[in-house]
Enzyme design. Structure first.
Site, mmCIF file in Angstrom:
data_model
loop_
_atom_site.group_PDB
_atom_site.id
_atom_site.type_symbol
_atom_site.label_atom_id
_atom_site.label_comp_id
_atom_site.label_asym_id
_atom_site.label_seq_id
_atom_site.Cartn_x
_atom_site.Cartn_y
_atom_site.Cartn_z
ATOM 1 N N ASP A 95 0.707 -6.446 1.988
ATOM 2 C CA ASP A 95 1.071 -5.947 0.407
ATOM 3 C C ASP A 95 2.392 -6.401 0.203
ATOM 4 O OD1 ASP A 95 2.018 -4.375 2.573
ATOM 5 O OD2 ASP A 95 2.656 -2.872 1.312
ATOM 6 N N GLU A 160 2.694 -1.461 4.139
ATOM 7 C CA GLU A 160 4.131 -1.515 4.823
ATOM 8 C C GLU A 160 5.344 -1.080 3.568
ATOM 9 O OE1 GLU A 160 8.030 -2.773 6.028
ATOM 10 O OE2 GLU A 160 6.956 -3.527 4.307
HETATM 11 ZN ZN LIG Z 1 7.714 -6.907 4.922
#
Ligand SMILES: [Zn+2]
Length: 438
Positions: A95, A160
């Site tokens: 992501d 994340e």
């Molecule tokens: Zn990162």
């Protein structure tokens, strides 16, 4: 140099164009974390995972894929060892954060343009290049016909950039474990061997509501005996005092605490959100925040609370709570109405880690660096990463990834020489750490 290692390094040099192509193709997917999007369904997280999955399948890896949240798949790819070696997990997130203002970019954020040895694009160095590096290292070893003793795991996750809830935290919750973990976030090839802990903390201070018309009685002593009481207790003013006191504590910690890999003052207590008003609601916030004619009885302050890689959360929590108790005792009102604390607000809780410089995992990197003629530099991570969650589950992480710039800003890029170099370092560490089966 060992014949097997030299062969794998040569292979990776020969794979240079392919590794760059792999990185560029991953960057071209607009895998913005859907939590940052007005239209979350348009995120291409699952498209980039499809792309990676087919590549890893072709390599013959044993793949698990699941969705902790709808359309947000995680991948764990395993290469089983022959036994008798240590297991190693690589971690990378696919992501990315939004591109921000397109005007600020000199290159197409999704175009993977290569200029002067740099590949530009959102998510290039943070961190599709790191993912490409460990995929390439695995490919080079497997295609060279090398069998490992220990298991090799690739954890390729979503989410994340918004806290790791549906990504790495979920991988670990599912029971994946390894003897060593390398998180391939960008580090310019350095080893980030330590990371501080982080908790979000909410401090709620209560006062007593009243009409602002009575405030005069607290500003100037009054002849009428009841006037002073009618003035209420302004929670915002108590909150301002608290923020000032917390800053003094923060400065004292900066002078008295230190970790060799972290800059002085890293134990910050940042007041990030402060809301005052009247009436504490079930959501933990004041209900009336638009009427300055009232003396507010609620002040809520949210802190970003950081501690050293070598401190434990319990230790710093107890210490901060003692500080709050002492602060309250010094105030006639707060003595009887002490502030309340809520740790791990929004479930933000990143455990710290400090992997010793002589740990065998770091030794494995050092020996690989020696072979490749790279200087080993140990540093500490200023921010927090998914490495925290492995540490919290009693695994040993380090962070190591390629060089680049523009993370979360304009013109993000990865340096291609660094990308190839890191792929070689990863390969060398896999061979050393997992061991080669003969
Ligand atoms: Zn990162």
């Amino acid at each position: 140099m060992d014949r097997i290692e030299a062969g794998v390094y040569r292979r990776l040099d020969a794979m240079r164009d392919d590794i760059i192509k792999l990185t560029g193709e991953m960057v071209a997917f607009k895998s913005v974390n859907p939590r940052f999007m007005a239209d979350p369904e348009s995120s291409q997280e699952s498209d980039v995972q499809d792309y990676i999955e087919s590549r890893l399948k072709a390599l013959g890896l044993d793949i698990s894929r699941w969705e902790a949240e709808a359309r947000r798949p995680n991948l764990v790819a395993l290469r089983h060892g022959r036994g008798g070696g240590r297991s190693l997990a690589f971690n990378g997130h696919i992501d990315v954060v939004p591109i921000g203002d397109r005007e600020g970019w000199d290159y197409d954020p999704w175009g993977s343009e290569i200029v002067d040895g740099k590949l530009y694009g959102r998510g290039s160095v943070d961190m599709k290049a790191g993912v490409a590096a460990f995929i390439a290292a695995s490919e080079a070893i497997i295609n060279a016909g090398v069998e490992l003793k220990g298991d090799l795991q690739l954890h390729i996750v979503v989410d994340e950039e918004a806290g790791g809830f549906a990504g790495t935290r979920d991988v670990i919750k599912r029971g994946y474990r390894a003897d060593g973990v390398i998180v391939a976030e960008p580090t310019s090839g350095f080893i980030d061997a330590a990371e501080g802990g982080l908790s979000w903390l909410r401090v709620t201070i209560r006062g007593r509501a009243a009409h602002a018309g009575w405030r005069f009685a607290q500003i100037y002593p009054q002849a009428e005996p009841d006037a002073e009481n009618a003035g209420g207790i302004n929670a915002i003013e108590k909150g301002v005092k608290f923020v000032a006191a917390a800053r003094e504590l923060e400065r004292e910690w900066a002078r008295s605490r230190h970790h060799p890999l972290m800059p002085p003052g890293i134990t910050t207590i940042n007041p990030g959100v402060m809301v005052g008003g009247v009436g504490l609601g079930e959501d933990g916030l004041p209900q009336i925040t638009s009427n300055p004619a009232m003396i507010p009885d609620v002040c809520v302050i949210d802190f970003d609370f950081k501690y050293l890689p070598t401190e434990s959360f319990e230790e710093v929590r107890d210490e901060f709570e003692a500080f709050v108790a002492a602060f309250a005792r010094a105030d006639p009102w707060l003595r009887d109405h002490p502030p309340t604390l809520q740790w791990h607000l929004s479930n933000i809780d990143f455990p710290p880690f400090s992997t010793p410089p002589d740990h065998p995992l770091i030794e494995a990197v050092r020996e690989t660096h020696r072979q490749l003629g790279i200087k080993t530099v140990l540093t500490g991570k200023r921010a927090v990463t998914d490495a925290a969650f492995y540490a919290g589950a009693n695994m040993t992480p380090i962070i190591l990834g390629p060089a680049g710039a523009g993370l979360h800003g304009d013109n993000e890029y990865v340096e291609l020489d660094s990308l190839i170099e890191v792929a070689k370092v990863f390969a060398g560490v896999i061979l050393r750490w997992c061991g080669v089966a003969t």
